[in-house]
Design a protein around this motif. Structure first.
Motif, PDB file in Angstrom:
ATOM      1  N   GLU A 276       6.944  15.879 -26.486  1.00 55.10           N
ATOM      2  CA  GLU A 276       7.839  17.124 -27.223  1.00 55.10           C
ATOM      3  C   GLU A 276       7.104  18.096 -27.952  1.00 55.10           C
ATOM      4  OE1 GLU A 276      11.570  14.965 -29.448  1.00 55.10           O
ATOM      5  OE2 GLU A 276       9.369  13.705 -30.000  1.00 55.10           O
ATOM      6  N   ASP A 277       5.737  17.899 -28.264  1.00 52.74           N
ATOM      7  CA  ASP A 277       4.740  19.094 -28.532  1.00 52.74           C
ATOM      8  C   ASP A 277       4.004  19.684 -27.512  1.00 52.74           C
ATOM      9  OD1 ASP A 277       3.032  16.880 -27.937  1.00 52.74           O
ATOM     10  OD2 ASP A 277       1.963  16.691 -29.666  1.00 52.74           O
ATOM     11  N   ALA A 278       4.614  19.544 -26.329  1.00 44.11           N
ATOM     12  CA  ALA A 278       3.798  20.166 -25.053  1.00 44.11           C
ATOM     13  C   ALA A 278       4.089  21.656 -25.416  1.00 44.11           C
ATOM     14  CB  ALA A 278       4.257  19.603 -23.743  1.00 44.11           C
ATOM     15  N   ARG A 279       3.299  22.544 -24.621  1.00 41.80           N
ATOM     16  CA  ARG A 279       3.565  23.938 -24.911  1.00 41.80           C
ATOM     17  C   ARG A 279       4.985  24.441 -24.241  1.00 41.80           C
ATOM     18  NH1 ARG A 279       0.023  28.686 -21.499  1.00 41.80           N
ATOM     19  NH2 ARG A 279       1.503  30.492 -22.486  1.00 41.80           N
ATOM     20  N   TYR A 280       5.168  23.617 -23.015  1.00 40.96           N
ATOM     21  CA  TYR A 280       6.504  23.630 -22.518  1.00 40.96           C
ATOM     22  C   TYR A 280       6.987  22.129 -22.241  1.00 40.96           C
ATOM     23  CZ  TYR A 280       4.960  28.141 -20.467  1.00 40.96           C
ATOM     24  OH  TYR A 280       4.465  29.568 -20.712  1.00 40.96           O
ATOM     25  N   PRO A 281       7.812  21.842 -23.331  1.00 46.47           N
ATOM     26  CA  PRO A 281       8.306  20.536 -23.245  1.00 46.47           C
ATOM     27  C   PRO A 281       9.879  20.418 -22.473  1.00 46.47           C
ATOM     28  CG  PRO A 281       9.049  21.867 -25.528  1.00 46.47           C
ATOM     29  CD  PRO A 281       8.130  22.638 -24.440  1.00 46.47           C
ATOM     30  N   GLY A 282       9.657  20.768 -21.479  1.00 48.32           N
ATOM     31  CA  GLY A 282      10.897  20.750 -20.351  1.00 48.32           C
ATOM     32  C   GLY A 282      11.264  19.429 -19.858  1.00 48.32           C
ATOM     33  N   GLY A 283      10.643  18.540 -20.034  1.00 42.86           N
ATOM     34  CA  GLY A 283      11.309  17.028 -19.415  1.00 42.86           C
ATOM     35  C   GLY A 283      10.980  16.794 -18.081  1.00 42.86           C
ATOM     36  N   VAL A 284      11.608  15.823 -17.664  1.00 44.24           N
ATOM     37  CA  VAL A 284      11.290  15.123 -16.382  1.00 44.24           C
ATOM     38  C   VAL A 284      12.480  14.731 -15.583  1.00 44.24           C
ATOM     39  CG1 VAL A 284       9.805  13.433 -14.976  1.00 44.24           C
ATOM     40  CG2 VAL A 284       8.890  14.350 -16.878  1.00 44.24           C
ATOM     41  N   SER A 285      12.582  15.225 -14.461  1.00 46.25           N
ATOM     42  CA  SER A 285      13.709  14.598 -13.362  1.00 46.25           C
ATOM     43  C   SER A 285      12.870  14.192 -12.063  1.00 46.25           C
ATOM     44  CB  SER A 285      14.349  15.440 -12.987  1.00 46.25           C
ATOM     45  OG  SER A 285      15.198  15.879 -13.991  1.00 46.25           O
ATOM     46  N   LEU A 286      13.260  12.811 -11.753  1.00 45.94           N
ATOM     47  CA  LEU A 286      12.530  12.294 -10.533  1.00 45.94           C
ATOM     48  C   LEU A 286      13.729  11.882  -9.467  1.00 45.94           C
ATOM     49  CD1 LEU A 286      10.082   9.458 -12.239  1.00 45.94           C
ATOM     50  CD2 LEU A 286       9.417  11.663 -11.021  1.00 45.94           C
ATOM     51  N   PHE A 287      13.196  11.933  -8.264  1.00 44.67           N
ATOM     52  CA  PHE A 287      14.370  11.825  -7.258  1.00 44.67           C
ATOM     53  C   PHE A 287      13.607  10.697  -6.304  1.00 44.67           C
ATOM     54  CE2 PHE A 287      14.831  15.873  -8.986  1.00 44.67           C
ATOM     55  CZ  PHE A 287      16.226  16.153  -9.248  1.00 44.67           C
ATOM     56  N   GLY A 288      14.690   9.548  -5.783  1.00 44.04           N
ATOM     57  CA  GLY A 288      14.052   8.790  -5.074  1.00 44.04           C
ATOM     58  C   GLY A 288      14.435   8.970  -3.637  1.00 44.04           C
ATOM     59  N   SER A 289      14.445   8.136  -2.597  1.00 42.25           N
ATOM     60  CA  SER A 289      14.596   8.453  -1.139  1.00 42.25           C
ATOM     61  C   SER A 289      16.109   8.765  -0.833  1.00 42.25           C
ATOM     62  CB  SER A 289      14.291   7.095  -0.360  1.00 42.25           C
ATOM     63  OG  SER A 289      14.941   5.948  -0.782  1.00 42.25           O
ATOM     64  N   ARG A 290      16.999   8.792  -1.784  1.00 44.97           N
ATOM     65  CA  ARG A 290      18.349   8.830  -1.316  1.00 44.97           C
ATOM     66  C   ARG A 290      19.131   9.789  -2.436  1.00 44.97           C
ATOM     67  NH1 ARG A 290      21.537   3.213  -0.474  1.00 44.97           N
ATOM     68  NH2 ARG A 290      22.992   4.529   0.200  1.00 44.97           N
ATOM     69  N   PHE A 291      18.077  10.750  -2.943  1.00 40.72           N
ATOM     70  CA  PHE A 291      18.711  11.803  -3.901  1.00 40.72           C
ATOM     71  C   PHE A 291      17.488  13.061  -3.526  1.00 40.72           C
ATOM     72  CE2 PHE A 291      21.485   9.788  -6.496  1.00 40.72           C
ATOM     73  CZ  PHE A 291      22.420  10.732  -7.362  1.00 40.72           C
ATOM     74  N   GLY A 292      18.041  14.013  -3.922  1.00 38.98           N
ATOM     75  CA  GLY A 292      17.301  15.236  -3.697  1.00 38.98           C
ATOM     76  C   GLY A 292      16.874  15.564  -2.347  1.00 38.98           C
ATOM     77  N   ASN A 293      15.704  16.031  -1.861  1.00 38.91           N
ATOM     78  CA  ASN A 293      15.439  16.736  -0.626  1.00 38.91           C
ATOM     79  C   ASN A 293      14.656  16.012   0.395  1.00 38.91           C
ATOM     80  OD1 ASN A 293      17.256  18.999  -0.894  1.00 38.91           O
ATOM     81  ND2 ASN A 293      15.494  20.404  -1.536  1.00 38.91           N
ATOM     82  N   TYR A 294      13.826  15.087  -0.260  1.00 40.56           N
ATOM     83  CA  TYR A 294      12.909  14.238   0.405  1.00 40.56           C
ATOM     84  C   TYR A 294      13.217  12.891   0.567  1.00 40.56           C
ATOM     85  CZ  TYR A 294      10.646  18.800  -0.030  1.00 40.56           C
ATOM     86  OH  TYR A 294      10.377  20.123   0.031  1.00 40.56           O
ATOM     87  N   ALA A 295      13.049  12.242   1.530  1.00 41.63           N
ATOM     88  CA  ALA A 295      13.195  10.767   1.794  1.00 41.63           C
ATOM     89  C   ALA A 295      12.005   9.986   1.267  1.00 41.63           C
ATOM     90  CB  ALA A 295      13.857  10.229   3.070  1.00 41.63           C
ATOM     91  N   HIS A 296      11.495  10.159   0.164  1.00 41.77           N
ATOM     92  CA  HIS A 296      10.411   9.465  -0.487  1.00 41.77           C
ATOM     93  C   HIS A 296      10.934   8.709  -1.755  1.00 41.77           C
ATOM     94  CE1 HIS A 296       6.856  11.135   1.717  1.00 41.77           C
ATOM     95  NE2 HIS A 296       7.747  12.104   1.950  1.00 41.77           N
ATOM     96  N   ASP A 297      10.472   7.592  -1.793  1.00 43.96           N
ATOM     97  CA  ASP A 297      10.201   7.047  -3.505  1.00 43.96           C
ATOM     98  C   ASP A 297       9.104   7.607  -3.983  1.00 43.96           C
ATOM     99  OD1 ASP A 297      12.866   5.687  -3.340  1.00 43.96           O
ATOM    100  OD2 ASP A 297      12.051   4.338  -1.710  1.00 43.96           O
ATOM    101  N   ILE A 298       8.544   6.528  -4.872  1.00 47.19           N
ATOM    102  CA  ILE A 298       6.943   7.094  -5.256  1.00 47.19           C
ATOM    103  C   ILE A 298       6.065   6.203  -4.239  1.00 47.19           C
ATOM    104  CG2 ILE A 298       5.223   6.778  -7.188  1.00 47.19           C
ATOM    105  CD1 ILE A 298       7.842   6.667  -9.075  1.00 47.19           C
ATOM    106  N   ASP A 299       5.491   6.963  -3.390  1.00 50.19           N
ATOM    107  CA  ASP A 299       4.590   6.387  -2.367  1.00 50.19           C
ATOM    108  C   ASP A 299       3.228   6.691  -2.776  1.00 50.19           C
ATOM    109  OD1 ASP A 299       6.897   6.159  -0.874  1.00 50.19           O
ATOM    110  OD2 ASP A 299       6.771   7.930   0.380  1.00 50.19           O
ATOM    111  N   VAL A 300       2.495   5.463  -2.875  1.00 56.29           N
ATOM    112  CA  VAL A 300       1.152   5.115  -3.308  1.00 56.29           C
ATOM    113  C   VAL A 300       0.209   4.471  -2.163  1.00 56.29           C
ATOM    114  CG1 VAL A 300      -0.330   4.148  -5.105  1.00 56.29           C
ATOM    115  CG2 VAL A 300       2.178   4.732  -5.833  1.00 56.29           C
ATOM    116  N   ILE A 301      -0.833   5.288  -1.696  1.00 57.78           N
ATOM    117  CA  ILE A 301      -1.822   4.818  -0.883  1.00 57.78           C
ATOM    118  C   ILE A 301      -2.990   4.678  -1.638  1.00 57.78           C
ATOM    119  CG2 ILE A 301      -3.321   5.257   1.200  1.00 57.78           C
ATOM    120  CD1 ILE A 301      -1.026   7.030   2.051  1.00 57.78           C
TER     121      ILE A 301
END
Length: 304
Positions: A276-301
């Motif tokens: 909340e006290d960030a310079r730009y407190p603009g929130g977060v949106s996350l998209f999984g493999s069946r939303f958004g533009n990319y068929a990715h979840d959170i992919d970790v290597i």
């Protein structure tokens, strides 16, 4: 977007075989355009351009909608595909995993293990909204594991990355790829947000997302998802190495894997936060493999 070069994707591949359609893509890269503008620029009839646009739209490369023009309502065209990777080998999707000293996991965005969020907030599965909008209590709902889209105005979500290290092995590199955006009520393309990434309580760095994207429909969004909502994010890669921490190759900090104590049996906790006290407190949106533009979840290597 990644696709294998095969007969299953002929519709998209054929779109790129036409010089006219490639020229249209080049023009739309600069700005959205009316069909009549494109026709005039290419010295073609509007009917011919409309046929090309139909092919591009069916392939998911562009999107069109009616908008007010100088001569009443006209069809305006925009690019809906930001990136396309052609895979010529079926094992090319995760080349790093061919190294025996690494492993890969894909974490659905609803599988967070800790959270603290404030409205606007919510979760959505491919079938429906999960619980009530702007009610953080539903981030505890059992159905949260089905979420492919979540958002919050401030706070954090935290994920536990499986640790498959053995013996005295130490993680030398961690790569995280995810689709992410800001969070504004409805959406706002110009809505910067300082999003902080941490691992095991150590802040790796802050990336400023430029907006909450909603002017172009997300390619993977289910039909019931409204056009006035956030539609997609941007695909980002967070990398922690023995030299430092980076996002899309840009150095964020001097935090290395050695400073995180990633050994066999230790936690690997990834936190994504908007303060909340960030310079730009603009929130977060996350998209999984069946939303958004990319068929990715959170992919970790994890390489060790």
């Amino acid at each position: 977007m990644e696709i294998e070069v095969s007969t299953n994707h002929m519709q998209l591949l054929e779109c790129l075989s036409s010089e006219t359609r490639v020229r249209i893509i080049e023009m739309l890269r600069e700005r959205p355009m009316y069909v009549k503008e494109i026709a005039d620029e290419l010295k073609l009839s509007s009917a011919i351009v409309t046929k090309h646009m139909q092919k591009l739209e069916q392939a998911g490369i562009v999107s069109t909608h009616m908008a007010a023009g100088t001569r009443g309502k006209q069809k305006i065209c925009t690019l809906s595909l930001e990136r396309l990777v052609l895979l010529f080998r079926t094992d090319a999707r995760e080349p790093e995993v061919r190294d025996p000293s690494s492993y890969a996991v894909s974490i659905p965005i609803g599988h967070y293990t800790a959270y603290q969020v404030k409205p606007t907030c919510g979760l959505a599965s491919p079938r429906k909204l999960i619980g009530l909008l702007d009610d953080p209590r539903y981030f505890d709902a059992p159905e949260r594991v089905e979420a492919h889209h979540l958002w919050f105005a401030s706070g954090y979500v935290e994920y536990r990355v499986p640790n498959y290290l053995i013996g005295d092995a130490r993680a030398r590199e961690i790569r995280v790829t995810l689709e992410i955006g800001s969070e504004a009520p409805g959406y706002r393309e110009d809505w910067p947000s300082d999003i902080a990434f941490s691992m095991n309580g150590v802040q790796l760095g802050v990336w400023t997302c430029p907006g909450d994207f909603g002017s172009q429909r997300g390619r993977l969004n289910p039909p019931w998802w409204g056009s006035s909502n956030s539609q997609h994010g941007v695909l980002k890669t967070l990398l922690v190495t023995e030299e430092g921490s980076y996002i899309d190759g840009v150095r964020m900090s001097d935090i290395t894997t050695g400073k995180l104590g990633l050994t066999a049996g230790s936690d690997i906790r990834l936190r994504i936060a908007s303060a909340e006290d960030a310079r730009y407190p603009g929130g977060v949106s996350l998209f999984g493999s069946r939303f958004g533009n990319y068929a990715h979840d959170i992919d970790v290597i994890v390489a060790y």
